[in-house]
Scaffold this motif. Sequence first.
Motif, PDB file in Angstrom:
ATOM      1  N   LYS B 157      38.645  34.502  25.045  1.00 10.38           N
ATOM      2  CA  LYS B 157      39.973  34.144  25.565  1.00 10.38           C
ATOM      3  C   LYS B 157      39.880  33.372  26.883  1.00 10.38           C
ATOM      4  O   LYS B 157      40.611  32.411  27.106  1.00 10.38           O
ATOM      5  N   LEU B 158      38.949  33.828  27.718  1.00  9.95           N
ATOM      6  CA  LEU B 158      38.853  33.219  29.045  1.00  9.95           C
ATOM      7  C   LEU B 158      37.817  32.098  29.109  1.00  9.95           C
ATOM      8  O   LEU B 158      37.720  31.401  30.128  1.00  9.95           O
ATOM      9  N   GLY B 159      37.033  31.969  28.055  1.00  4.93           N
ATOM     10  CA  GLY B 159      36.001  30.928  28.061  1.00  4.93           C
ATOM     11  C   GLY B 159      34.847  31.257  28.974  1.00  4.93           C
ATOM     12  O   GLY B 159      34.306  30.380  29.663  1.00  4.93           O
ATOM     13  N   ILE B 160      34.491  32.526  29.008  1.00  5.57           N
ATOM     14  CA  ILE B 160      33.354  32.957  29.838  1.00  5.57           C
ATOM     15  C   ILE B 160      32.378  33.723  28.936  1.00  5.57           C
ATOM     16  O   ILE B 160      32.671  33.980  27.768  1.00  5.57           O
ATOM     17  N   SER B 161      31.241  34.080  29.513  1.00 10.19           N
ATOM     18  CA  SER B 161      30.280  34.837  28.714  1.00 10.19           C
ATOM     19  C   SER B 161      30.652  36.319  28.731  1.00 10.19           C
ATOM     20  O   SER B 161      31.395  36.786  29.615  1.00 10.19           O
ATOM     21  N   GLU B 162      30.133  37.022  27.779  1.00  5.28           N
ATOM     22  CA  GLU B 162      30.378  38.470  27.728  1.00  5.28           C
ATOM     23  C   GLU B 162      29.845  39.155  28.977  1.00  5.28           C
ATOM     24  O   GLU B 162      30.456  40.095  29.514  1.00  5.28           O
ATOM     25  N   GLY B 163      28.702  38.662  29.438  1.00  4.37           N
ATOM     26  CA  GLY B 163      28.077  39.227  30.640  1.00  4.37           C
ATOM     27  C   GLY B 163      28.988  39.086  31.854  1.00  4.37           C
ATOM     28  O   GLY B 163      29.152  40.038  32.630  1.00  4.37           O
ATOM     29  N   THR B 164      29.600  37.903  31.978  1.00  5.53           N
ATOM     30  CA  THR B 164      30.528  37.682  33.109  1.00  5.53           C
ATOM     31  C   THR B 164      31.713  38.622  33.001  1.00  5.53           C
ATOM     32  O   THR B 164      32.191  39.179  34.003  1.00  5.53           O
ATOM     33  N   SER B 165      32.188  38.800  31.786  1.00  9.00           N
ATOM     34  CA  SER B 165      33.324  39.695  31.579  1.00  9.00           C
ATOM     35  C   SER B 165      32.969  41.125  32.017  1.00  9.00           C
ATOM     36  O   SER B 165      33.751  41.777  32.729  1.00  9.00           O
ATOM     37  N   LYS B 166      31.784  41.572  31.590  1.00  6.30           N
ATOM     38  CA  LYS B 166      31.357  42.933  31.943  1.00  6.30           C
ATOM     39  C   LYS B 166      31.201  43.069  33.443  1.00  6.30           C
ATOM     40  O   LYS B 166      31.642  44.056  34.061  1.00  6.30           O
ATOM     41  N   SER B 167      30.572  42.077  34.043  1.00  8.19           N
ATOM     42  CA  SER B 167      30.323  42.161  35.485  1.00  8.19           C
ATOM     43  C   SER B 167      31.641  42.111  36.261  1.00  8.19           C
ATOM     44  O   SER B 167      31.820  42.812  37.253  1.00  8.19           O
ATOM     45  N   ASN B 168      32.600  41.266  35.780  1.00  9.06           N
ATOM     46  CA  ASN B 168      33.913  41.198  36.449  1.00  9.06           C
ATOM     47  C   ASN B 168      34.636  42.541  36.356  1.00  9.06           C
ATOM     48  O   ASN B 168      35.277  42.986  37.311  1.00  9.06           O
ATOM     49  N   LEU B 169      34.532  43.168  35.188  1.00 14.65           N
ATOM     50  CA  LEU B 169      35.195  44.459  35.012  1.00 14.65           C
ATOM     51  C   LEU B 169      34.574  45.503  35.931  1.00 14.65           C
ATOM     52  O   LEU B 169      35.272  46.303  36.572  1.00 14.65           O
ATOM     53  N   TYR B 170      33.246  45.474  36.009  1.00 10.63           N
ATOM     54  CA  TYR B 170      32.540  46.439  36.866  1.00 10.63           C
ATOM     55  C   TYR B 170      32.973  46.264  38.315  1.00 10.63           C
ATOM     56  O   TYR B 170      33.328  47.238  38.996  1.00 10.63           O
ATOM     57  N   ASP B 171      33.003  45.022  38.745  1.00  8.00           N
ATOM     58  CA  ASP B 171      33.386  44.753  40.139  1.00  8.00           C
ATOM     59  C   ASP B 171      34.848  45.122  40.398  1.00  8.00           C
ATOM     60  O   ASP B 171      35.183  45.674  41.460  1.00  8.00           O
ATOM     61  N   ALA B 172      35.701  44.824  39.408  1.00  2.83           N
ATOM     62  CA  ALA B 172      37.125  45.147  39.571  1.00  2.83           C
ATOM     63  C   ALA B 172      37.312  46.648  39.731  1.00  2.83           C
ATOM     64  O   ALA B 172      38.056  47.113  40.618  1.00  2.83           O
ATOM     65  N   ARG B 173      36.626  47.395  38.890  1.00  2.00           N
ATOM     66  CA  ARG B 173      36.737  48.856  38.994  1.00  2.00           C
ATOM     67  C   ARG B 173      36.218  49.351  40.334  1.00  2.00           C
ATOM     68  O   ARG B 173      36.797  50.261  40.952  1.00  2.00           O
ATOM     69  N   ALA B 174      35.115  48.766  40.768  1.00  2.00           N
ATOM     70  CA  ALA B 174      34.535  49.183  42.036  1.00  2.00           C
ATOM     71  C   ALA B 174      35.516  48.966  43.185  1.00  2.00           C
ATOM     72  O   ALA B 174      35.699  49.838  44.049  1.00  2.00           O
ATOM     73  N   ILE B 175      36.170  47.821  43.156  1.00  2.00           N
ATOM     74  CA  ILE B 175      37.147  47.534  44.223  1.00  2.00           C
ATOM     75  C   ILE B 175      38.316  48.518  44.145  1.00  2.00           C
ATOM     76  O   ILE B 175      38.774  49.046  45.171  1.00  2.00           O
ATOM     77  N   LEU B 176      38.773  48.743  42.936  1.00  4.20           N
ATOM     78  CA  LEU B 176      39.915  49.652  42.773  1.00  4.20           C
ATOM     79  C   LEU B 176      39.556  51.070  43.232  1.00  4.20           C
ATOM     80  O   LEU B 176      40.362  51.745  43.887  1.00  4.20           O
ATOM     81  N   LYS B 177      38.324  51.513  42.911  1.00  2.82           N
ATOM     82  CA  LYS B 177      37.887  52.837  43.341  1.00  2.82           C
ATOM     83  C   LYS B 177      37.895  52.924  44.862  1.00  2.82           C
ATOM     84  O   LYS B 177      38.336  53.903  45.461  1.00  2.82           O
ATOM     85  N   LYS B 178      37.397  51.846  45.444  1.00  2.00           N
ATOM     86  CA  LYS B 178      37.329  51.827  46.901  1.00  2.00           C
ATOM     87  C   LYS B 178      38.732  51.910  47.504  1.00  2.00           C
ATOM     88  O   LYS B 178      38.976  52.656  48.451  1.00  2.00           O
ATOM     89  N   GLU B 179      39.624  51.167  46.913  1.00  2.00           N
ATOM     90  CA  GLU B 179      41.008  51.164  47.408  1.00  2.00           C
ATOM     91  C   GLU B 179      41.659  52.525  47.224  1.00  2.00           C
ATOM     92  O   GLU B 179      42.371  53.021  48.097  1.00  2.00           O
TER      93      GLU B 179
END
Lengths: 495, 192
Positions: B157-179
């Motif tokens: 959908k976004l035109g990115i690799s699966e790896g980028t998607s996974k890494s973005n999700l991981y980082d997003a969760r990390a930020i949200l946890k921190k917040e």
Amino acid sequence: MKELNDDMDQLFRSSLDAEESPVRENAWNRLDHKLNASELDVYKRKTRIYRSATIILGLLLLGGGSYEFLIPARKAVSENKTTQSPALADRASKQNEVSGESTGNTPDNLNNTAHATNRPSFVINTNTDKLVEKRGTDTRQTPETSHPNKHSNRIASYPVASIIANPKTQTTRTSASPLSLAANAPASSGLMAKEHGTGTDLNAGLETEPIGTLLEKQPGLMMPAIHEESLVPLSSDGQSNAVATSGTGTRLSRFSVSLFFVPDITGRHLTKDDDEDDKLNGPDDDFSERESPSFSYHTGVKVGYELTHRWSIYAGLSYVTLFQGLKATTVYATSSNNEAPHFVLNTSGGSAILPNVNGPPLPSDSLSIGARSLETLRFIQLPLLVQYSIFQNNRITWYALGGPSLDVLVSEMIKVEIPTPTGSGEVHTITGITGVNHFNLGFMAGMGLKYNLNEHFNLFTEPVFKCLLTPINSNTPVKSYPFSYGLSFGIGYHF
Amino acid sequence: MFKRLRSPESEMNDLIKLCSKNDRRAQNELFRLFSPKMMNVCLRYSKSREEAEDTLVEGFMKVFDHISEFRKEGSLEGWIRKIIVNTAVEKFRKKGMLYATLHMEEIKEIDFSGPDVLSDMSADELMHMIQALPAGYRMVFNLYAFEGLKHKEIAEKLGISEGTSKSNLYDARAILKKEVELSRRQAKVSNE
């Protein structure tokens, strides 16, 4: 770790997914504005396509007609494509047999005979043995079997448009007297040949003889290329006669009648009155932005009279409906002559007093008009048109037409959407529009393509442009001249 | 004698039919019916309310353009939501904001299973947290957590690799946890 993440996702989802966020009123206004613009874009795109199609069709008709009209000699050029007609040779042979002058000309040796006597031989550029009967503006093909006596009373009972002299037997083609074939002589109901320039009338000798026999009797006479345009309809006294006759010899009337329907796109050309400049500073000078063109239609009947085989005149009666879309706008309450204030909606077609749906207004009160408003003008149109046939054959006629018209306004109406206190809109119909002229002068022009279904009936289509030469409104700072592009479809009957 | 009652379903069908005929009043009604929920969706995919409103207007334009194609195989709300999400994705793809990188410091793991962690936080606070995410992270997190898409689908959908998607999700969760942790600490301090 995975469970931990899933828990977090789940908690965010459950907290936010079912939530609602208030939307500002501004969002709908923006959307409404965009939808209006989008509708206008769609309309403009449709208009462009329709206009382009009309222009292309017109150009095609013009180009096709011009090609046929200006380059008639093209039919005689293709000598390489000609073939000797067995039918013609056979016909000549039969004729000789009937008259007891058998020359022994057969399809095989007819050409040889012509060579031996230094006469032109016939070659016929045709793919058919059908007969052609030239009938004024119309050329009909008739099966040979329908003319049992064809050899005795027709000189060109074969496709005359494609008969050419064989240049092999002549040293020069231009030295011979040109022949034209005359069609539709009521006395003979056949084709006659007439020698031009010399004043020698060959009719007497030709009326009862086929061209093959004629040329056998006239050694050295050359048959140049003959095409339809050189066929001159002659009456019994040798004068030009454009009146068509039917296959049975019945004269067709010059009159015809046609019914038509024209879906068209209408718009208004607006001009400002220089003397009224002071009035243009108000909110009423932006009609072109507040009004949108719309699809309209007109339908009617016209009666035609053939002046010659190319020129005709038409008079008729059309019922014209012109729609004009009115976009959402704000109107203000005004009062004049100490009367109670009322809301006035000004359009490029006139002014209408709006009903006081929400009670009597105070001076300078404003009212928002919805986007579903529409102005409708209906005219009886009396056109007088001249038509010129650019090209015509037995089935197809290409023509151009144009002329003035008198447009009489029969009804005017505005449907206007007025908001109610509950926020919804009510559509009210106002029948009185002040400032609209009841008599207008118009002009229309177009190209047409007519297809003859049979002797009497035809179908036609015409891309037409129409405009009013006089403004539809008076005493207003902006003069409004409606115009339309339309594609007419109709059926005609030739009496 | 008997007043014929119309079912909500047939009323909705009439509304759809009118909308497909560009009836502005029906379009307004449909907008008022669904825009609050769709605004919430737009807010999750946007950085600000203005941006969300843009997406909402753009999305509803598409809804009205294509409403005649709605086949009634699912709910109208689901169909509109899909269009709104696609509009948001399209906007992000146009802006080319998917490859934002963020250097994360080690995030301490927090247990989110307890009822007291997020229950005290308002929906507004959670929304602000998502909106504060970098665009690429926000997009992947929304598509994964809210729309239920797999990484493969997100990547397509976004035109990115699966790896980028996974890494973005991981980082997003990390930020949200921190917040979330930060917010919890602040709440504790204010309680004390």
